[in-house]
Scaffold this motif. Structure first.
Motif, PDB file in Angstrom:
ATOM      1  N   SER A 122       0.850  -1.193   0.000  1.00 33.48           N
ATOM      2  CA  SER A 122       0.000   0.000   0.000  1.00 33.48           C
ATOM      3  C   SER A 122       0.886   1.244   0.000  1.00 33.48           C
ATOM      4  CB  SER A 122      -0.942   0.017   1.211  1.00 33.48           C
ATOM      5  OG  SER A 122      -0.224   0.159   2.412  1.00 33.48           O
ATOM      6  N   PHE A 123       0.292   2.344  -0.432  1.00 34.15           N
ATOM      7  CA  PHE A 123       0.967   3.642  -0.423  1.00 34.15           C
ATOM      8  C   PHE A 123      -0.111   4.689  -0.194  1.00 34.15           C
ATOM      9  CE2 PHE A 123       2.077   7.639  -2.403  1.00 34.15           C
ATOM     10  CZ  PHE A 123       3.330   7.873  -1.877  1.00 34.15           C
ATOM     11  N   ARG A 124       0.181   5.610   0.724  1.00 34.05           N
ATOM     12  CA  ARG A 124      -0.722   6.743   0.933  1.00 34.05           C
ATOM     13  C   ARG A 124       0.091   7.920   1.434  1.00 34.05           C
ATOM     14  NH1 ARG A 124      -2.710   7.174   6.483  1.00 34.05           N
ATOM     15  NH2 ARG A 124      -1.778   5.509   7.706  1.00 34.05           N
ATOM     16  N   GLN A 125      -0.516   9.073   1.387  1.00 36.27           N
ATOM     17  CA  GLN A 125       0.117  10.288   1.893  1.00 36.27           C
ATOM     18  C   GLN A 125      -0.756  10.858   3.000  1.00 36.27           C
ATOM     19  OE1 GLN A 125       0.578  12.218  -2.021  1.00 36.27           O
ATOM     20  NE2 GLN A 125       2.754  12.326  -1.481  1.00 36.27           N
ATOM     21  N   SER A 126      -0.095  11.319   4.042  1.00 36.76           N
ATOM     22  CA  SER A 126      -0.816  11.903   5.168  1.00 36.76           C
ATOM     23  C   SER A 126       0.107  12.874   5.888  1.00 36.76           C
ATOM     24  CB  SER A 126      -1.271  10.803   6.126  1.00 36.76           C
ATOM     25  OG  SER A 126      -1.922  11.340   7.253  1.00 36.76           O
ATOM     26  N   ALA A 127      -0.398  14.031   6.202  1.00 35.97           N
ATOM     27  CA  ALA A 127       0.327  15.040   6.988  1.00 35.97           C
ATOM     28  C   ALA A 127       1.733  15.304   6.453  1.00 35.97           C
ATOM     29  CB  ALA A 127       0.378  14.627   8.453  1.00 35.97           C
ATOM     30  N   GLY A 128       1.862  15.397   5.146  1.00 39.15           N
ATOM     31  CA  GLY A 128       3.153  15.713   4.546  1.00 39.15           C
ATOM     32  C   GLY A 128       4.129  14.563   4.486  1.00 39.15           C
ATOM     33  N   THR A 129       3.652  13.345   4.702  1.00 36.64           N
ATOM     34  CA  THR A 129       4.540  12.178   4.642  1.00 36.64           C
ATOM     35  C   THR A 129       4.005  11.144   3.652  1.00 36.64           C
ATOM     36  OG1 THR A 129       3.420  11.049   6.456  1.00 36.64           O
ATOM     37  CG2 THR A 129       5.306  12.427   7.037  1.00 36.64           C
ATOM     38  N   ASP A 130       4.913  10.336   3.147  1.00 35.97           N
ATOM     39  CA  ASP A 130       4.575   9.189   2.314  1.00 35.97           C
ATOM     40  C   ASP A 130       4.614   7.978   3.229  1.00 35.97           C
ATOM     41  OD1 ASP A 130       4.575  10.682  -0.140  1.00 35.97           O
ATOM     42  OD2 ASP A 130       6.768  10.644  -0.083  1.00 35.97           O
ATOM     43  N   ILE A 131       3.585   7.155   3.181  1.00 32.18           N
ATOM     44  CA  ILE A 131       3.507   5.979   4.032  1.00 32.18           C
ATOM     45  C   ILE A 131       3.408   4.748   3.135  1.00 32.18           C
ATOM     46  CG2 ILE A 131       2.246   4.810   5.876  1.00 32.18           C
ATOM     47  CD1 ILE A 131       1.127   7.678   6.585  1.00 32.18           C
ATOM     48  N   PHE A 132       4.421   3.888   3.215  1.00 29.45           N
ATOM     49  CA  PHE A 132       4.510   2.679   2.403  1.00 29.45           C
ATOM     50  C   PHE A 132       4.325   1.469   3.304  1.00 29.45           C
ATOM     51  CE2 PHE A 132       7.690   5.711   0.973  1.00 29.45           C
ATOM     52  CZ  PHE A 132       7.638   5.679  -0.417  1.00 29.45           C
ATOM     53  N   VAL A 133       3.674   0.440   2.805  1.00 31.94           N
ATOM     54  CA  VAL A 133       3.720  -0.871   3.438  1.00 31.94           C
ATOM     55  C   VAL A 133       4.289  -1.809   2.383  1.00 31.94           C
ATOM     56  CG1 VAL A 133       2.451  -2.784   4.477  1.00 31.94           C
ATOM     57  CG2 VAL A 133       1.772  -0.425   4.974  1.00 31.94           C
ATOM     58  N   THR A 134       5.417  -2.429   2.717  1.00 30.09           N
ATOM     59  CA  THR A 134       6.064  -3.362   1.794  1.00 30.09           C
ATOM     60  C   THR A 134       5.925  -4.784   2.329  1.00 30.09           C
ATOM     61  OG1 THR A 134       8.227  -3.219   2.862  1.00 30.09           O
ATOM     62  CG2 THR A 134       7.761  -1.609   1.137  1.00 30.09           C
ATOM     63  N   LYS A 135       5.993  -5.730   1.412  1.00 30.92           N
ATOM     64  CA  LYS A 135       5.919  -7.144   1.783  1.00 30.92           C
ATOM     65  C   LYS A 135       7.097  -7.867   1.146  1.00 30.92           C
ATOM     66  CE  LYS A 135       2.762 -11.103   1.521  1.00 30.92           C
ATOM     67  NZ  LYS A 135       1.432 -11.513   1.002  1.00 30.92           N
ATOM     68  N   ASN A 136       7.790  -8.642   1.964  1.00 34.16           N
ATOM     69  CA  ASN A 136       8.877  -9.499   1.480  1.00 34.16           C
ATOM     70  C   ASN A 136       8.490 -10.938   1.786  1.00 34.16           C
ATOM     71  OD1 ASN A 136      10.343  -7.175   0.944  1.00 34.16           O
ATOM     72  ND2 ASN A 136      11.588  -7.344   2.763  1.00 34.16           N
ATOM     73  N   VAL A 137       8.491 -11.772   0.771  1.00 31.34           N
ATOM     74  CA  VAL A 137       8.255 -13.197   0.968  1.00 31.34           C
ATOM     75  C   VAL A 137       9.580 -13.893   0.671  1.00 31.34           C
ATOM     76  CG1 VAL A 137       6.935 -15.229   0.278  1.00 31.34           C
ATOM     77  CG2 VAL A 137       5.832 -12.984   0.314  1.00 31.34           C
ATOM     78  N   VAL A 138      10.185 -14.442   1.724  1.00 31.15           N
ATOM     79  CA  VAL A 138      11.475 -15.117   1.622  1.00 31.15           C
ATOM     80  C   VAL A 138      11.197 -16.609   1.458  1.00 31.15           C
ATOM     81  CG1 VAL A 138      13.683 -15.555   2.783  1.00 31.15           C
ATOM     82  CG2 VAL A 138      12.496 -13.372   3.130  1.00 31.15           C
ATOM     83  N   THR A 139      11.740 -17.192   0.378  1.00 32.36           N
ATOM     84  CA  THR A 139      11.523 -18.613   0.100  1.00 32.36           C
ATOM     85  C   THR A 139      12.851 -19.335  -0.052  1.00 32.36           C
ATOM     86  OG1 THR A 139      11.337 -18.139  -2.274  1.00 32.36           O
ATOM     87  CG2 THR A 139       9.280 -18.276  -1.023  1.00 32.36           C
ATOM     88  N   ASP A 140      12.827 -20.653   0.146  1.00 34.24           N
ATOM     89  CA  ASP A 140      14.038 -21.449  -0.021  1.00 34.24           C
ATOM     90  C   ASP A 140      14.189 -21.899  -1.480  1.00 34.24           C
ATOM     91  OD1 ASP A 140      12.344 -23.676  -0.383  1.00 34.24           O
ATOM     92  OD2 ASP A 140      12.684 -24.432   1.645  1.00 34.24           O
ATOM     93  N   LYS A 141      15.220 -22.688  -1.759  1.00 27.52           N
ATOM     94  CA  LYS A 141      15.506 -23.090  -3.147  1.00 27.52           C
ATOM     95  C   LYS A 141      14.388 -23.899  -3.776  1.00 27.52           C
ATOM     96  CE  LYS A 141      18.453 -27.061  -1.913  1.00 27.52           C
ATOM     97  NZ  LYS A 141      17.420 -28.029  -1.927  1.00 27.52           N
ATOM     98  N   ASP A 142      13.530 -24.505  -2.953  1.00 28.60           N
ATOM     99  CA  ASP A 142      12.393 -25.275  -3.453  1.00 28.60           C
ATOM    100  C   ASP A 142      11.130 -24.427  -3.572  1.00 28.60           C
ATOM    101  OD1 ASP A 142      13.931 -27.658  -3.560  1.00 28.60           O
ATOM    102  OD2 ASP A 142      13.629 -27.930  -1.395  1.00 28.60           O
ATOM    103  N   GLY A 143      11.237 -23.131  -3.275  1.00 25.96           N
ATOM    104  CA  GLY A 143      10.088 -22.241  -3.353  1.00 25.96           C
ATOM    105  C   GLY A 143       9.188 -22.277  -2.134  1.00 25.96           C
TER     106      GLY A 143
END
Length: 177
Positions: A122-143
């Protein structure tokens, strides 16, 4: 990295368009035995399973397991990739992590070859700031999933970087060695 000359509205509009897209990191991260030990020392975690393979096997693991926070090493690489290669135009020195949720599927182990899929949730702006929510999915060699992280980042909107503030935090920022 310097501030983008691109207007705030353009960067924000581009960030909004990128919400929901997934990107695979271009290379895997191989977890080394000595890296696990070094990291455990650096975070003052003295659990034997981080240092001794016999102790790790006694707990049902085939090799050394990394401290839970080891995922931050991989996460920092993934966040930097996302903000420098995908969602460009934001000054990393002006971004602060404000929240993080970690979902552990299994321990990170020495010898793992981990891939990371990164996305902007997600991304939004509020009170002069940018607010990001990032997602990282870490997987092994087999997925198979190892860890999923959701991170909230807040940055200043606009081209109004405060040079004195940047100088104050300059030596606090994590640097590549």
């Amino acid at each position: 990295m310097t501030r983008s000359a691109e207007p705030t509205e353009d960067r924000a509009a581009r960030a909004r368009r990128l919400v929901g897209y997934n990107y695979r990191m271009p290379d895997y991260y191989e977890v080394g035995r000595e890296k696990v030990r070094e990291y455990a020392i650096s975070v003052q975690n003295d659990h034997p399973a981080h240092y001794d393979e016999v102790a790790a096997r006694a707990l049902g693991h085939p090799t050394l397991i990394a401290p839970l926070t080891f995922v931050s090493v991989i996460g920092a690489i993934a966040q930097r990739f996302l903000l420098e290669q995908i969602i460009t135009g934001f000054d990393l020195s002006q971004i602060l992590q404000t929240d993080q949720r970690l979902i552990f599927h299994r321990p990170i182990r020495a010898g793992d070859r981990l891939s990371v899929d990164v996305s902007l949730e997600s991304f939004r702006q509020s009170a002069g700031t940018d607010i990001f929510v990032t997602k990282n999915v870490v997987t092994d060699k087999d997925g198979e999933p190892v860890v999923t992280t959701l991170t909230t980042l807040v940055g200043r909107a606009g081209n109004d970087a405060d040079p004195q503030r940047i100088e104050r935090i300059k030596d606090v920022m994590m640097r590549e060695v």
